[in-house]
Enzyme design. Structure first.
Site, PDB file in Angstrom:
ATOM      1  N   SER A  71       0.798  -1.153   0.125  1.00 19.86           N
ATOM      2  CA  SER A  71      -0.083   0.041  -0.126  1.00 19.86           C
ATOM      3  C   SER A  71       0.809   1.171  -0.048  1.00 19.86           C
ATOM      4  O   SER A  71       0.588   2.301  -0.247  1.00 19.86           O
ATOM      5  CB  SER A  71      -0.965   0.067   1.197  1.00 19.86           C
ATOM      6  N   TYR A 192      -7.712  -3.956  -4.027  1.00 16.91           N
ATOM      7  CA  TYR A 192      -6.943  -5.250  -4.209  1.00 16.91           C
ATOM      8  C   TYR A 192      -7.661  -6.225  -4.912  1.00 16.91           C
ATOM      9  O   TYR A 192      -7.078  -6.887  -5.969  1.00 16.91           O
ATOM     10  CB  TYR A 192      -6.411  -5.706  -2.871  1.00 16.91           C
ATOM     11  N   HIS A 221      -4.611 -12.642  -2.895  1.00 20.12           N
ATOM     12  CA  HIS A 221      -5.749 -12.761  -2.266  1.00 20.12           C
ATOM     13  C   HIS A 221      -6.863 -13.810  -2.866  1.00 20.12           C
ATOM     14  O   HIS A 221      -8.176 -13.587  -3.207  1.00 20.12           O
ATOM     15  CB  HIS A 221      -6.438 -11.362  -2.376  1.00 20.12           C
ATOM     16  N   GLU A 282       0.126 -13.255   3.570  1.00 26.46           N
ATOM     17  CA  GLU A 282       0.242 -11.630   3.550  1.00 26.46           C
ATOM     18  C   GLU A 282       0.185 -11.103   5.147  1.00 26.46           C
ATOM     19  O   GLU A 282      -0.217 -10.274   5.291  1.00 26.46           O
ATOM     20  CB  GLU A 282      -1.090 -10.992   2.848  1.00 26.46           C
TER      21      GLU A 282
HETATM   22 ZN   LIG Z   1      -0.228  -7.975  -0.604  1.00 28.67          ZN
END
Ligand SMILES: [Zn+2]
Length: 344
Positions: A71, A192, A221, A282
């Site tokens: 980020s 994301y 993800h 993550e």
């Molecule tokens: Zn990541």
């Protein structure tokens, strides 16, 4: 061995964040430009030990493929020079972490992308990270504009010079956006996952992997919305007279396990072949809390993979280790190299 293919340096010393603040402030007032970054090895250890390292030990993860905080990449901030300077600093920090903990972390780089700037501009930093710092992959942002999607799709020839270099260096990319500056999106909650889904659909509609048969992408993800809507994508591919998805994409596209509940991992493992799933958590990142329904951390994802009853021991070995070694061809040697350095 349990390889976590998706970790970010989110326990960075405050001085790094302060440096970035000054760098951004200097875009409007050059007098605010940061001086040289000063961070001691002890400061790095103090922040990492109670965070990523503690969780690795507690959760039985051996090694993390580690990249700068996603980020904070902030490709939309400033210009190409801003992005080059910031990427070099962040990648150097990852290299220091890998040197301090050679058994725990393997580097993946942030690319110095900038809106409207051809991706070939990232090649020198990619080469530096791979050839000089021993990194095994990169994070590629499909939307350097930070939520406004101004770049051509990932399948456009715009990106090809970078892909040629990735193929030459034998490194994959994780598709990974950075923070969004579009208030319609939440960075980790929607931007994301939208980007993961968008990248997959771009791949589906193109012949990118005919042009680059060995190019590899990890969609993080859990692949965004893709596994849940696998039937829709299969059907759309069929309607478009595209080959079946397995043939079209699954030699080149992989999904990680950063889905923070058991039913999500069950679905992922049911829909996506075990050969295309890479273990990842993550952590420490998007979701930091404990799930009151289970009493365990949401991002303790190893527990979910362990909990899928129909995955064979061989499937689990692939998810935890084998697939990462396959998708990141430089990983095996780099693990050995760093282990040797640790013994020395
Ligand atoms: Zn990541």
């Amino acid at each position: 061995m349990v390889i976590d293919c998706h970790g970010h340096y989110t326990s960075e010393p405050a001085a790094l964040l302060e440096y970035r603040k000054q760098q951004v402030a200097a875009l409007h007032d050059p007098s605010k430009a940061p001086g040289p970054l000063r961070i001691s090895d002890d400061e790095i250890r103090e922040k990492l030990e109670p965070a990523q390292l503690k969780f690795q030990r507690e959760r039985g993860t051996d090694i993390a493929i580690f990249s700068p905080r996603a980020s904070a990449m902030g490709h939309h901030v400033g210009n190409a020079a801003t992005s080059v300077a910031w990427s070099q600093i962040c990648n150097d920090m990852i290299h220091r972490v890998c040197n301090l903990y050679p058994r725990n972390f393997i580097g993946v780089c942030q690319l110095p992308q900038s809106p409207g700037v051809p991706p070939g501009n990232c090649i020198p930093e990619l080469e530096r990270c791979v050839n000089e710092l021993g990194f095994v992959g990169c994070n590629l942002n499909p939307d350097p504009s930070g939520g406004y999607w101004k770049e051509p799709p990932l399948t456009d020839r715009w990106w090809y010079p970078l892909y040629e270099k990735m193929v030459e260096l034998d490194v994959p990319a994780m598709v990974h956006v950075t923070a969004t500056c579009n208030p319609a999106f939440h960075t980790t909650g929607s931007h994301y996952l939208n980007a993961d889904t968008t990248a997959f659909m771009q791949f589906l509609t193109s012949d990118l992997f005919k042009d680059f048969p060995t190019l590899k992408f990890v969609i993080p993800h859990g692949g965004g919305a893709v596994p849940f809507h696998w039937g829709r994508y299969r059907g759309m591919a069929q309607d478009m007279k595209r080959p079946p998805l397995k043939e079209l994409l699954l030699n080149n596209v992989y999904f990680d396990t950063c889905v923070y509940h058991q039913p999500g991992i069950d679905l992922l493992a049911k829909v996506i072949p075990a050969d295309n799933i890479l273990f990842a958590s993550e952590m420490v990142g998007a979701v930091k809390g404990i799930d009151p329904e289970t009493g365990h951390y949401f991002d303790d994802t190893k527990r979910y993979v362990d909990g899928v009853p129909w995955l064979s021991a061989e499937d689990k070995r692939k998810i935890f280790e084998g697939n990462a070694l396959k998708v990141y061809p430089r990983l095996s040697k780099q693990i050995s190299r760093q282990a040797a350095a640790a013994r020395a």
